[in-house]
Design an enzyme around this catalytic site. Structure first.
Site, mmCIF file in Angstrom:
data_model
loop_
_atom_site.group_PDB
_atom_site.id
_atom_site.type_symbol
_atom_site.label_atom_id
_atom_site.label_comp_id
_atom_site.label_asym_id
_atom_site.label_seq_id
_atom_site.Cartn_x
_atom_site.Cartn_y
_atom_site.Cartn_z
ATOM 1 N N GLU A 31 0.696 -1.447 -0.145
ATOM 2 C CA GLU A 31 0.145 0.265 0.214
ATOM 3 C C GLU A 31 1.189 0.874 -0.172
ATOM 4 O OE1 GLU A 31 -3.279 0.751 -0.463
ATOM 5 O OE2 GLU A 31 -2.294 2.827 -0.609
ATOM 6 N N THR A 69 -6.430 2.378 -5.083
ATOM 7 C CA THR A 69 -5.866 1.206 -4.908
ATOM 8 C C THR A 69 -6.795 0.201 -6.106
ATOM 9 O OG1 THR A 69 -5.728 1.165 -2.655
ATOM 10 C CG2 THR A 69 -6.705 -0.490 -3.799
ATOM 11 N N HIS A 82 -0.379 3.442 5.188
ATOM 12 C CA HIS A 82 -2.024 4.747 4.456
ATOM 13 C C HIS A 82 -1.849 5.101 5.401
ATOM 14 C CE1 HIS A 82 -5.390 5.964 2.629
ATOM 15 N NE2 HIS A 82 -6.017 4.811 2.154
ATOM 16 N N ASP A 124 1.243 0.134 -5.436
ATOM 17 C CA ASP A 124 -0.004 0.948 -6.261
ATOM 18 C C ASP A 124 -0.016 1.890 -6.460
ATOM 19 O OD1 ASP A 124 -0.548 1.952 -3.102
ATOM 20 O OD2 ASP A 124 -2.732 1.562 -3.167
ATOM 21 N N HIS A 125 -0.366 3.512 -5.035
ATOM 22 C CA HIS A 125 0.872 4.597 -6.200
ATOM 23 C C HIS A 125 1.221 4.927 -5.017
ATOM 24 C CE1 HIS A 125 -2.352 4.857 -2.593
ATOM 25 N NE2 HIS A 125 -2.848 3.580 -2.920
HETATM 26 C C1 GP9 Z 1 -9.378 0.145 1.177
HETATM 27 C C2 GP9 Z 1 -7.850 0.517 0.891
HETATM 28 C C3 GP9 Z 1 -7.091 1.872 0.418
HETATM 29 O O1 GP9 Z 1 -9.925 -0.902 1.118
HETATM 30 O O2 GP9 Z 1 -7.709 -0.533 0.101
HETATM 31 O O3 GP9 Z 1 -7.348 2.192 -1.000
HETATM 32 P P1 GP9 Z 1 -6.753 3.498 -1.672
HETATM 33 O O4 GP9 Z 1 -7.419 4.547 -0.535
HETATM 34 O O5 GP9 Z 1 -5.306 3.527 -1.045
HETATM 35 O O6 GP9 Z 1 -7.684 3.746 -2.270
HETATM 36 MN MN MN Z 2 -3.469 2.634 -2.185
#
Ligand code: GP9
Ligand code: MN
Length: 425
Positions: A38, A82, A198, A257-258
């Site tokens: 993440e 995500t 996150h 992911d980002h």
């Molecule tokens: C929550 C998680 C967050 O289930 O996958 O997603 P994001 O905020 O990074 O798009």
């Molecule tokens: Mn994410």
């Protein structure tokens, strides 16, 4: 069948990248773990703070001989964050210009996604995530993608202290996923979506093993702490793989992911990276995220090819020995000599080995200066390529065009075959 589909099929034929024989089928029959890191940016690899490596376990994997690592791999997400990453990785379709396709189209559209494809090649498929199943509409979208199982927070024991931010703490999440992983018939494809690293990067005291950075920007400074925690969770997971012997029978794929730090924090990024005036060019370069494939016997090393999330599916399928030449995919195999190194961002900007476009500015990727030599023709050629692939991909999703497309060897997913309702008893 729509005429839109004809032009897309033609685009696919014209842009297909021939497989690299050196890697075709090398992971055939192996279990595949896809580990979602993440908000993890590439610069964290080998980054030091407080006199120590922030991510020693991932650094070790990154440099190992049997890891194929990429150092010019970019995230390409838009508003779906995500969800866009998941969509690109498992469908080789871009996220939409606005919103998240998993939410707007995940339930209704036809997909030809990694889980369904692999399922039809003998794999059991499962996604794991320690948040509620409805987030990003995963519980519905995963059915359309053909996931056999979705282990969401419903499947994990809840205890005071187990959660932080959006879901279960990564160490607990990965530890408690083991019981389900061990029950999956092999070979399996298992995606594990971590979440502790996150925004806003919160972590309980007892799990903090590095000090925060000292930029004074409170949204940035906790990032190393949660990144280190994620790294420790990965270290424990790799130990578990070894203990079970799964390390010998699996390929482990890692991706970020980002970004973790958005372009609203250029001053803080300046302090963290030592780049004097961290600007829009630097921000584009810092969209790099990890992409690594780790497997016993794999011919590894750090590969400098430019690519992004859209390219993962065509790369992975060939390694597993699946012929995907008749699939609709907007990315191309990172290991193919025909791979296109122009990496599209969702807003039409792009990065390539020579040219980086941000807004109306074209930079020399090597030195970060405005490229004065590049011709107007070269600019529009590159930029048209990017806008064409983005808009064709949007047409596939907005028009639900895959419902008209019947590639040989692929059976359409029937959503009714899936239900993720079970919960821990
Ligand atoms: C929550 C998680 C967050 O289930 O996958 O997603 P994001 O905020 O990074 O798009
Ligand atoms: Mn994410």
């Amino acid at each position: 069948k729509s005429s839109d589909l004809d032009s897309i099929e033609k685009y696919m034929k014209d842009n297909y990248a021939q497989p690299n024989p050196e890697y075709t089928g090398v992971a055939k029959g192996k279990n595949i773990f896809v580990i979602h890191l993440e908000s993890f940016q590439q610069y964290l690899i080998d980054y030091k703070w407080d006199g120590q490596e922030v991510t020693p376990n991932l650094n070790k994997i990154y440099h190992e001989d049997n890891t194929l690592s990429f150092d010019n791999f970019f995230n390409q997400v838009g508003q779906g964050k995500t969800a866009d990453a998941e969509l690109m990785l498992e469908n080789s379709l871009f996220g939409l210009p606005e919103g998240a396709a998993m939410v707007t189209d995940g339930t209704s559209n036809t997909f030809q996604a990694a889980p369904a494809i692999l399922d039809q090649h003998g794999y059991t498929t499962a996604s794991f995530h320690g948040d509620v199943p409805s987030f990003w509409n995963r519980d519905n979208t995963y059915k359309s993608w053909g996931y056999d199982y979705f282990f969401s927070s419903n499947f994990y024991k809840e205890k005071k202290d187990y959660n932080v931010g959006y879901g279960m703490k990564d160490k607990i999440f990965l530890r408690d996923s083991a019981q389900y992983i061990q029950q999956l018939p092999q070979p399996f494809y298992a995606k594990l979506i971590t979440v502790t690293n996150h925004y806003p990067y919160m972590l309980d005291k007892k799990n903090q093993s590095i000090t925060k950075t000292d930029t004074g920007d409170s949204t940035v400074d906790g990032y190393v702490q949660t990144a280190k925690y994620l790294d420790e969770a990965i270290g424990e997971f790799m130990d578990w793989l070894k203990a079970t012997g799964l390390d010998k029978t699996s390929m482990v794929v890692f991706y970020g992911d980002h970004y973790g730090i958005s372009d609203n924090h250029k001053k803080a990024m300046s302090k963290i990276t030592g780049i004097k005036n961290f600007d829009e060019f630097d921000n584009a370069q810092y969209q790099r995220v990890p992409f690594m494939m780790h497997m016993d016997g794999l011919k590894g090393g750090v590969n400098h090819t430019y690519g992004g999330e859209i390219d993962v599916l065509p790369t992975l399928l060939k390694m597993v020995g699946v012929n995907d030449s008749n699939m609709i995919q907007f990315g191309s195999d990172l290991l193919s000599k025909d791979h296109s190194q122009v990496v599209a961002f969702r807003n039409g900007d792009f990065v390539s080995p020579k040219v980086t476009k941000v807004g109306s500015n074209y930079y020399n990727t090597k030195n970060g200066k405005i490229d004065k030599k590049i011709s107007a023709q070269a600019k529009s050629k590159l930029s048209n390529k990017v806008t064409t692939e983005l808009s064709l991909s949007d047409r596939v999703i907005n028009g639900d065009l895959l419902r008209f497309y019947h590639p040989e060897g692929f059976t359409k997913v029937n959503r009714k075959d899936y239900n993720y309702k079970k919960s821990v008893t």
